[in-house]
Scaffold this active site. Structure first.
Site, PDB file in Angstrom:
ATOM      1  N   GLN A 502      -1.079   7.036 -10.539  1.00 12.81           N
ATOM      2  CA  GLN A 502       0.102   6.164 -10.628  1.00 12.81           C
ATOM      3  C   GLN A 502      -0.303   4.705 -10.485  1.00 12.81           C
ATOM      4  O   GLN A 502      -0.745   4.294  -9.397  1.00 12.81           O
ATOM      5  CB  GLN A 502       1.066   6.561  -9.497  1.00 12.81           C
ATOM      6  CG  GLN A 502       2.257   5.655  -9.341  1.00 12.81           C
ATOM      7  CD  GLN A 502       3.149   6.094  -8.185  1.00 12.81           C
ATOM      8  OE1 GLN A 502       2.909   7.133  -7.560  1.00 12.81           O
ATOM      9  NE2 GLN A 502       4.162   5.325  -7.887  1.00 12.81           N
ATOM     10  N   GLY A 503      -0.147   3.918 -11.528  1.00 15.73           N
ATOM     11  CA  GLY A 503      -0.541   2.511 -11.502  1.00 15.73           C
ATOM     12  C   GLY A 503       0.654   1.597 -11.379  1.00 15.73           C
ATOM     13  O   GLY A 503       1.064   0.967 -12.367  1.00 15.73           O
ATOM     14  N   GLU A 621       9.337  10.871  -6.238  1.00 21.09           N
ATOM     15  CA  GLU A 621       8.260  10.758  -5.250  1.00 21.09           C
ATOM     16  C   GLU A 621       8.780  10.998  -3.843  1.00 21.09           C
ATOM     17  O   GLU A 621       8.095  11.517  -2.979  1.00 21.09           O
ATOM     18  CB  GLU A 621       7.627   9.371  -5.338  1.00 21.09           C
ATOM     19  CG  GLU A 621       6.435   9.207  -4.420  1.00 21.09           C
ATOM     20  CD  GLU A 621       5.710   7.880  -4.609  1.00 21.09           C
ATOM     21  OE1 GLU A 621       4.523   7.831  -4.306  1.00 21.09           O
ATOM     22  OE2 GLU A 621       6.334   6.896  -5.058  1.00 21.09           O
ATOM     23  N   ASN A 741       8.225   1.961   5.952  1.00 20.99           N
ATOM     24  CA  ASN A 741       9.335   2.160   6.903  1.00 20.99           C
ATOM     25  C   ASN A 741      10.411   1.093   6.745  1.00 20.99           C
ATOM     26  O   ASN A 741      11.615   1.387   6.731  1.00 20.99           O
ATOM     27  CB  ASN A 741       8.792   2.062   8.335  1.00 20.99           C
ATOM     28  CG  ASN A 741       8.571   3.430   8.955  1.00 20.99           C
ATOM     29  OD1 ASN A 741       8.822   4.442   8.308  1.00 20.99           O
ATOM     30  ND2 ASN A 741       8.109   3.459  10.179  1.00 20.99           N
ATOM     31  N   GLU A 742       9.957  -0.144   6.637  1.00 20.68           N
ATOM     32  CA  GLU A 742      10.929  -1.243   6.608  1.00 20.68           C
ATOM     33  C   GLU A 742      11.764  -1.204   5.321  1.00 20.68           C
ATOM     34  O   GLU A 742      12.974  -1.444   5.347  1.00 20.68           O
ATOM     35  CB  GLU A 742      10.195  -2.592   6.737  1.00 20.68           C
ATOM     36  CG  GLU A 742       9.534  -2.824   8.090  1.00 20.68           C
ATOM     37  CD  GLU A 742       8.299  -1.957   8.345  1.00 20.68           C
ATOM     38  OE1 GLU A 742       7.672  -1.501   7.366  1.00 20.68           O
ATOM     39  OE2 GLU A 742       7.968  -1.724   9.518  1.00 20.68           O
TER      40      GLU A 742
HETATM   41  C1  LIG Z   1      -2.583   5.956   1.133  1.00 21.93           C
HETATM   42  C2  LIG Z   1      -1.852   5.152   0.118  1.00 21.93           C
HETATM   43  C3  LIG Z   1      -1.767   5.617  -1.166  1.00 21.93           C
HETATM   44  C4  LIG Z   1      -1.127   4.857  -2.135  1.00 21.93           C
HETATM   45  N1  LIG Z   1      -1.096   5.320  -3.416  1.00 21.93           N
HETATM   46  C5  LIG Z   1      -0.543   4.548  -4.382  1.00 21.93           C
HETATM   47  C6  LIG Z   1      -0.604   4.943  -5.751  1.00 21.93           C
HETATM   48  O1  LIG Z   1      -1.136   6.001  -6.060  1.00 21.93           O
HETATM   49  N2  LIG Z   1      -0.072   4.141  -6.673  1.00 21.93           N
HETATM   50  C7  LIG Z   1       0.537   2.964  -6.363  1.00 21.93           C
HETATM   51  O2  LIG Z   1       1.029   2.301  -7.257  1.00 21.93           O
HETATM   52  N3  LIG Z   1       0.600   2.540  -5.079  1.00 21.93           N
HETATM   53  C8  LIG Z   1       0.070   3.294  -4.096  1.00 21.93           C
HETATM   54  N4  LIG Z   1       0.116   2.884  -2.776  1.00 21.93           N
HETATM   55  C9  LIG Z   1       0.664   1.569  -2.477  1.00 21.93           C
HETATM   56  C10 LIG Z   1       1.979   1.574  -1.706  1.00 21.93           C
HETATM   57  O3  LIG Z   1       3.034   1.917  -2.528  1.00 21.93           O
HETATM   58  C11 LIG Z   1       2.123   0.167  -1.116  1.00 21.93           C
HETATM   59  O4  LIG Z   1       1.112   0.013  -0.139  1.00 21.93           O
HETATM   60  C12 LIG Z   1       3.475  -0.045  -0.478  1.00 21.93           C
HETATM   61  O5  LIG Z   1       4.481  -0.106  -1.450  1.00 21.93           O
HETATM   62  C13 LIG Z   1       3.508  -1.337   0.353  1.00 21.93           C
HETATM   63  O6  LIG Z   1       3.059  -2.427  -0.377  1.00 21.93           O
HETATM   64  P1  LIG Z   1       1.941  -3.395   0.238  1.00 21.93           P
HETATM   65  O7  LIG Z   1       0.810  -2.566   0.635  1.00 21.93           O
HETATM   66  O8  LIG Z   1       1.711  -4.477  -0.732  1.00 21.93           O
HETATM   67  O9  LIG Z   1       2.590  -3.980   1.543  1.00 21.93           O
HETATM   68  P2  LIG Z   1       3.586  -5.221   1.611  1.00 21.93           P
HETATM   69  O10 LIG Z   1       4.696  -5.031   0.668  1.00 21.93           O
HETATM   70  O11 LIG Z   1       2.824  -6.476   1.581  1.00 21.93           O
HETATM   71  O12 LIG Z   1       4.165  -5.024   3.071  1.00 21.93           O
HETATM   72  C14 LIG Z   1       3.515  -5.483   4.252  1.00 21.93           C
HETATM   73  C15 LIG Z   1       4.484  -5.289   5.413  1.00 21.93           C
HETATM   74  O13 LIG Z   1       5.636  -6.093   5.182  1.00 21.93           O
HETATM   75  C16 LIG Z   1       6.796  -5.304   5.221  1.00 21.93           C
HETATM   76  N5  LIG Z   1       7.782  -5.805   4.262  1.00 21.93           N
HETATM   77  C17 LIG Z   1       7.602  -6.100   2.974  1.00 21.93           C
HETATM   78  N6  LIG Z   1       8.751  -6.451   2.407  1.00 21.93           N
HETATM   79  C18 LIG Z   1       9.698  -6.361   3.363  1.00 21.93           C
HETATM   80  C19 LIG Z   1      11.096  -6.569   3.403  1.00 21.93           C
HETATM   81  N7  LIG Z   1      11.808  -6.939   2.329  1.00 21.93           N
HETATM   82  N8  LIG Z   1      11.722  -6.353   4.566  1.00 21.93           N
HETATM   83  C20 LIG Z   1      11.048  -5.961   5.658  1.00 21.93           C
HETATM   84  N9  LIG Z   1       9.734  -5.754   5.676  1.00 21.93           N
HETATM   85  C21 LIG Z   1       9.067  -5.944   4.551  1.00 21.93           C
HETATM   86  C22 LIG Z   1       6.325  -3.919   4.838  1.00 21.93           C
HETATM   87  O14 LIG Z   1       7.213  -2.931   5.289  1.00 21.93           O
HETATM   88  C23 LIG Z   1       4.982  -3.867   5.517  1.00 21.93           C
HETATM   89  O15 LIG Z   1       5.131  -3.504   6.851  1.00 21.93           O
HETATM   90  C24 LIG Z   1      -0.526   3.622  -1.780  1.00 21.93           C
HETATM   91  C25 LIG Z   1      -0.592   3.165  -0.467  1.00 21.93           C
HETATM   92  C26 LIG Z   1      -1.249   3.918   0.480  1.00 21.93           C
HETATM   93  C27 LIG Z   1      -1.320   3.393   1.891  1.00 21.93           C
END
Ligand SMILES: Cc1cc2nc3c(=O)[nH]c(=O)nc-3n(C[C@H](O)[C@H](O)[C@H](O)COP(=O)(O)OP(=O)(O)OC[C@H]3O[C@@H](n4cnc5c(N)ncnc54)[C@H](O)[C@@H]3O)c2cc1C
Length: 764
Positions: A502-503, A621, A741-742
């Site tokens: 999934q990209g 998902e 969670n958030e």
């Molecule tokens: C093990 C693992 C597997 C994954 N596999 C895939 C995959 O196969 N394909 C894919 O596309 N993605 C994948 N992901 C990515 C995943 O979907 C993202 O990590 C997730 O959506 C969070 O984005 P971020 O890491 O950029 O964190 P950010 O969005 O930068 O968030 C950082 C922190 O800020 C908080 N935050 C952000 N926005 C808000 C808001 N509006 N209100 C309150 N808090 C907020 C978040 O909750 C978090 O605590 C994977 C992630 C993990 C950990």
């Protein structure tokens, strides 16, 4: 188990809601000061609610626990000051389960008709505890004389009949159940002033009171077993009542925060406030799952299993009501602390109720002792047996080492063998079982799919390499793909020969998924050239294809101008670079696109329509595709308990209690899933992911607390410890992927409670 309500049950619920909203508002509750005689009379004599769970041949309505639960839930919402739980639940169930047929004939028709109210004088508010029994019964003529006192008996002052468990004088360890008339000589009933002034409670003094023994004297075990059953059923009813009260706390709070303004805006728009309300909903819906699951299961359950279910439900309801009541006060600010506003009434009820019929220690004891019920609920036994037998036959030989391997946190284990296993599973007809027949699936109903997932995991089936294909892109293609795309891609997914990743996420597009920057540019031939970077792409290094969300309309922002592309990974212009995770393995990757090609035929939907397609996929998902994992969780929890027994941690009452609560959480999770599958009313689909991911993360912490200092030592030869260490580390990801969670709390508050939306571009 089907959680949906039949029309009759819906009618009961709605009629009770309307009646109580009219008759039992805040003013009426305060005026009643614990007992609303008019309301109680109406319930008994006009509405016939006291007979709801009494069999037809004893004059009742012949309905069951669920119907009674629906009524008490509404009573809990309005804090109805009536002794319904005491009379129509506890005392009625004591008669049904611990009394002779003669006694049943004598009292139950009158109870059902509302001519009589009753109360059971349990020796301790927490339930039936023979050690606490302070009433003795001495033979006196043809009957018995009772002597002693009972400190707190709900509904005693309103009852015409008191059921009194008493120690039999001269018979060591013997007890009996006695019927005592409320106006019997020597009986003192003193109404007690309580902090929670919404439930009538009295003290009993018995001085040579005449009692009629009503338990079957020829079967001494019947008394104990019957009384315990009555108590456990009443725990469920009380838990339903608590759910109703928690519900009202949430409703009051949401209404208030939407209206109250500070800093120039409604306080509901502050995220701290939204998240608090969302957490209230999580606890409320989880408790509701636990309660209604148990109420449905109760009639068929043996004593141990009922005790376990009752403890699960009561523990969840205790926690939900206390949390919701306390947060209702907090969210109301100063007015929440006043006498005039209602949160204080619920807070006091919450505190009192959690010590009645199953306090924390009582629930913990039941959760530790009673064997957890098997996940199977007896339905579709043929399918269960079929899957189990197939797994037993095929997860052998070269595949035996795959048992309980693979999956999140362990994806590095046996990738080649697990791919071969996928093909084998497919040959057996066990992939894509929920897909429509036209797409090559078996079209199994959701509950049957759950069974397949459960039995697969119970047998130790390895983590599925094909889950992204089967659970995410496959259903998306079935819903949105062209006939050509379906013909081209579905067979490879179904046969376990093509693997997908999934990209979506990018360095600048995580929670705000709509901020996708990867570009797709159409070339002269109509194909698309992709430039940019994806990140955290799980299993890209093991995959053949990737689905990509990219920006196809230059200058577009947010959800507009996106395209959903299917791309082979093995082509020039794509570089996959694994990223090592905190657990040490490298299960996700960076994927770089440098002019890589997606053919025009591999656009899903229309260019510009990518957001809608991606959102549909993300719905999958968080839903069906995660159901099978619960059985893996069950296995992990069993490993935690095993480790505790092996290293002595089991002797620590605090750890034992946490293990018991984890068992309860797992049962709740199962009921969450079943409720979601049966489309039952409520918001359970919204809280589902938040609940399981946080439960699993807490299990990781529990595992390490059980291991103690040894949890820090790496021991490759100790498979159990290694697995638990993996659980501890990987479960940190559960509350991040598929919506942090958030973000989950934002969604719960906005979609579930109608609170103001966050400024954001994505719902991912
Ligand atoms: C093990 C693992 C597997 C994954 N596999 C895939 C995959 O196969 N394909 C894919 O596309 N993605 C994948 N992901 C990515 C995943 O979907 C993202 O990590 C997730 O959506 C969070 O984005 P971020 O890491 O950029 O964190 P950010 O969005 O930068 O968030 C950082 C922190 O800020 C908080 N935050 C952000 N926005 C808000 C808001 N509006 N209100 C309150 N808090 C907020 C978040 O909750 C978090 O605590 C994977 C992630 C993990 C950990």
């Amino acid at each position: 188990m089907d959680f949906s309500l039949n029309p009759e049950q819906e009618m009961i619920r709605d009629a009770a809601a309307t009646f109580l909203a009219e008759q039992c508002d805040s003013h009426a509750v305060r005026k009643a000061n614990g007992h609303d005689a008019g309301l109680w009379r109406a319930m008994r004599e006009e509405l016939g609610w006291c007979g709801v769970a009494i069999p037809l041949d004893l004059g009742g309505m012949g309905m069951g626990q669920v119907e009674r639960g629906l009524l008490v839930e509404q009573m809990g919402r309005r804090l109805a000051g009536v002794p319904y739980l005491a009379s129509a639940c506890l005392a009625t169930d004591a008669l049904l389960h611990a009394a002779t047929p003669k006694a049943q004939q004598r009292y139950l028709p009158a109870l059902a008709a509302g001519e009589l109210g009753a109360a059971l004088a349990l020796p301790a508010p927490a339930g039936w505890d023979p050690r606490a029994c302070c009433v003795t019964a001495r033979r006196s003529g043809a009957g018995y004389a009772l002597e002693g006192q009972v400190a707190q008996v709900p509904g005693a002052a309103q009852a015409g009949l008191l059921l009194v468990p008493a120690r039999l004088e001269g018979q060591r360890g013997g007890f009996g159940l006695f019927a005592v008339d409320a106006d019997a000589a020597g009986l003192g009933v003193t109404a007690l002033a309580t902090l929670d002034a919404t439930r009538p409670i009295a003290r009993l003094e018995l001085v040579q009171v005449a009692g009629v023994r009503i338990d079957p004297e020829d079967d001494p075990s019947a008394f104990d077993a019957g009384l315990r059953r009555a108590v456990h059923l009443a725990m469920l009813a009380l838990a339903a009542e608590q759910v109703g009260s928690a519900w009202q706390c949430l409703d009051l709070s949401v209404a208030y925060v939407k209206e109250r303004r500070q800093f120039g805006r409604a306080i509901a728009s502050f995220q701290a406030v939204k998240h608090r309300c969302a957490q209230m909903l999580v606890m409320l819906e989880a408790a509701r799952s636990a309660v209604y699951g148990a109420l449905r299961a109760a009639p068929a359950l043996a004593a141990d299993a009922l005790a376990f279910e009752a403890a699960c439900a009561k523990d969840a309801a205790n926690g939900a009501l206390f949390f919701c009541a306390q947060e209702a006060i907090q969210l109301h600010g100063g007015v929440g602390f006043t006498w005039e506003y209602d949160p204080q009434l619920y807070f006091k009820r919450a505190q009192a109720s959690r010590h009645w019929l199953g306090d924390e220690a009582g629930c913990a004891a039941l959760l530790e002792q009673a064997p957890a019920p098997a996940a199977a609920d007896g339905q579709d036994a043929g399918l269960r047996t079929e899957v189990a037998a197939w797994m037993e036959r095929h997860l052998q030989g070269p595949y035996a080492p795959l048992r309980h391997r693979g999956g999140p946190g362990d994806e590095d284990a046996f990738p080649r063998e697990r791919k071969e296993w996928e093909a084998r599973l497919a040959a057996g007809g066990w992939t894509c079982v929920g897909w429509p027949r036209s797409a090559g699936g078996r079209e199994l109903a959701a509950a049957q799919q759950l069974i397949v997932h459960e039995e697969y995991a119970r047998a130790g089936g390895p983590g599925r390499m094909g889950h992204i294909g089967e659970g995410l892109i496959g259903p998306t293609l079935i819903a949105h793909g062209s006939a050509d795309q379906q013909a081209r891609f579905l067979p490879g997914i179904r046969n376990g020969t093509t693997f997908w990743c999934q990209g979506f996420s990018e360095p600048q597009a995580g929670s705000d998924l709509a901020n996708v920057q990867t570009r797709a540019v159409q070339d002269a031939g109509g194909d698309w050239r992709v430039h940019g970077q994806k990140v955290w792409t799980s299993l890209a290094h093991e995959s053949d294809w990737i689905f990509v969300l990219a920006r196809c309309q230059p200058g577009s922002h947010g959800r507009q101008g996106l395209i959903f592309l299917l791309m082979p990974l093995d082509q020039p212009g794509i570089t996959v670079r694994p990223i090592r995770q905190m657990g040490g393995s490298a299960e996700f990757n960076e994927v770089f696109f440098d002019g890589a090609r997606a053919s025009a035929a591999n656009v899903v939907g229309a260019p510009g329509d990518g957001w809608r397609i991606a959102m549909d996929l993300l719905g999958a998902e968080r839903g069906m595709s995660t159901l099978g994992q619960q059985m893996h969780f069950r296995h992990e929890l069993a490993l935690v308990a095993e480790a505790a027994r092996a290293n002595g941690a089991w002797d620590d009452p605090v750890l034992r209690r946490r293990i018991g609560q984890a068992r309860a959480g797992l049962q709740t999770m199962r009921y969450n899933a079943l409720r979601m599958l049966s489309g039952s009313p409520g918001q359970v689909d919204l809280i589902y992911k938040y609940y399981w991911s946080n439960w699993h993360r807490a299990l990781g912490e529990l595992a390490m607390d059980v291991l103690g200092a040894d949890g820090n030592l790496v021991a490759p030869g100790d498979a159990r410890r290694t697995r638990l260490q993996g659980l501890f580390l990987f479960s940190r990801a559960d509350t991040i992927y598929a919506g942090t969670n958030e973000i989950q709390l934002n969604l719960i508050a906005e979609r579930g409670l109608g609170m103001p939306r966050e400024p954001r571009g994505a719902a991912a």
